[in-house]
Design an enzyme around this catalytic site. Structure first.
Site, mmCIF file in Angstrom:
data_model
loop_
_atom_site.group_PDB
_atom_site.id
_atom_site.type_symbol
_atom_site.label_atom_id
_atom_site.label_comp_id
_atom_site.label_asym_id
_atom_site.label_seq_id
_atom_site.Cartn_x
_atom_site.Cartn_y
_atom_site.Cartn_z
ATOM 1 N N ASP A 1 78.147 -9.498 40.700
ATOM 2 C CA ASP A 1 78.934 -8.638 39.815
ATOM 3 C C ASP A 1 78.023 -8.058 38.740
ATOM 4 O OD1 ASP A 1 80.761 -7.409 38.173
ATOM 5 O OD2 ASP A 1 82.127 -9.110 38.020
ATOM 6 N N HIS B 1 89.865 -5.645 38.142
ATOM 7 C CA HIS B 1 88.414 -5.822 38.093
ATOM 8 C C HIS B 1 87.900 -5.866 39.520
ATOM 9 C CE1 HIS B 1 84.475 -6.939 36.716
ATOM 10 N NE2 HIS B 1 84.466 -7.997 37.524
ATOM 11 N N CYS C 1 83.546 -1.644 35.459
ATOM 12 C CA CYS C 1 83.295 -2.313 36.734
ATOM 13 C C CYS C 1 83.385 -1.416 37.947
ATOM 14 C CB CYS C 1 84.213 -3.522 36.882
ATOM 15 S SG CYS C 1 85.990 -3.121 36.934
#
Length: 295
Positions: A136, A121, A82
């Site tokens: 995302d 995250h 991420c």
């Protein structure tokens, strides 16, 4: 658009080259700066750039500055997790007129009841015509679509799963202000989902401002903390047309419209070939052989 984007990249000191990024994700022209363009860009990015933690397993540092991320994910054809994926995605969004700010989240997928996971995250808050959107491109657990930041906002992805946002608390609380949930086939995830089709938590987040050093700290914890998922397992995943592919150590799962295929990876050569053919990750045979999985 090309000249303007390159001037903007120089002005912001970024390494982003939109032409090369578009080539990497299979787009032939810039997207429009609206919700449809956001959805198109995120889908193309996710289908083209696999999620992976293999440099962690190879003992290499994970760098999340724009130049390092562009070099790894675009120029060298690798994937990332991420902090890398959403750095690249945010840089592209900014040059396309869709400013994006990072948000830190606690991953709830697969977490034991009563446990408060760390903020490891990163997702994005994108502003479109004055409206806030959640985006995302770097969640390895499943496929995700962009959603307007509204309580109850929902969407369906090509694997048949439903996703929704719920406002559940106050900013700064351990439980989180916003909850992202998913309902769908467990096989269309990376193996952490419970074995049912009902709503399951993915992660919680709030809208507190995040500094670059906050991201660096979260990335350092994620890539170095002993005993965690990213420092003990070899992980790769990617959405595919109508489904999802995941590989945890030697176990490969490919879920699609026709069902779910599972097999065990034989050796380093098989592993490297599977990374290239399924996950679109270019890892050389020598590096594959050096992974703890095969060393």
């Amino acid at each position: 658009m090309k000249i303007v984007a390159r001037r903007a990249a120089r002005r912001h000191g970024r390494a982003m080259d939109l032409d090369r990024y578009f080539a990497r994700i299979g787009l032939h022209a810039p997207v429009s700066p609206d919700p449809a363009g956001l959805a198109m860009l995120q889908s193309a990015h996710r289908l083209a750039i696999g999620f992976e933690n293999l440099d962690v397993m190879l003992g290499r540092p994970i760098r999340i500055d724009s130049a390092s991320v562009f070099d790894k994910l675009v120029l060298r054809g690798r994937g990332g997790y991420c902090f890398e994926q959403n750095r690249l995605y945010a840089d592209a969004l900014g040059l396309l007129g869709l400013p994006a700010s990072p948000l830190l989240a606690r991953v709830r997928l697969g977490a034991a009841p009563g446990v408060t996971p760390p903020r490891t995250h990163v997702c994005l808050l994108v502003t479109i015509a004055g409206e806030a959107w959640f985006a995302d491109a770097g969640f390895g657990g499943s496929n995700l679509p962009p959603l307007p930041l509204n309580d109850g906002a929902s969407a369906q992805t090509s694997d048949g799963a439903h996703h929704r946002l719920r406002r559940i608390g106050e900013p700064g609380t351990l439980s989180g202000e916003w909850l992202l949930e998913r309902a769908g086939a467990p096989d269309a995830t990376d193996g952490r989902a419970a074995a049912h089709l009902d709503w399951q938590p993915q992660y919680t987040f709030d809208l507190v401002q995040v500094a670059q050093d906050d991201l660096e700290q979260g990335n350092h914890w994620t890539s170095t903390r002993p005993g965690t998922r990213f420092t003990t397992l070899h992980v790769a995943s990617i959405p595919i047309a109508g489904g999802f592919a995941s590989m945890v150590d030697r176990e490969l799962t490919i879920h699609g419209p026709a069902g779910t295929e599972r097999r065990s990876i034989g050796d380093a050569s098989d592993y490297g070939r599977t990374l290239r053919e399924v996950f679109r990750i270019e890892l050389g045979d020598a590096d594959a052989a050096r992974l703890p999985l095969f060393a």
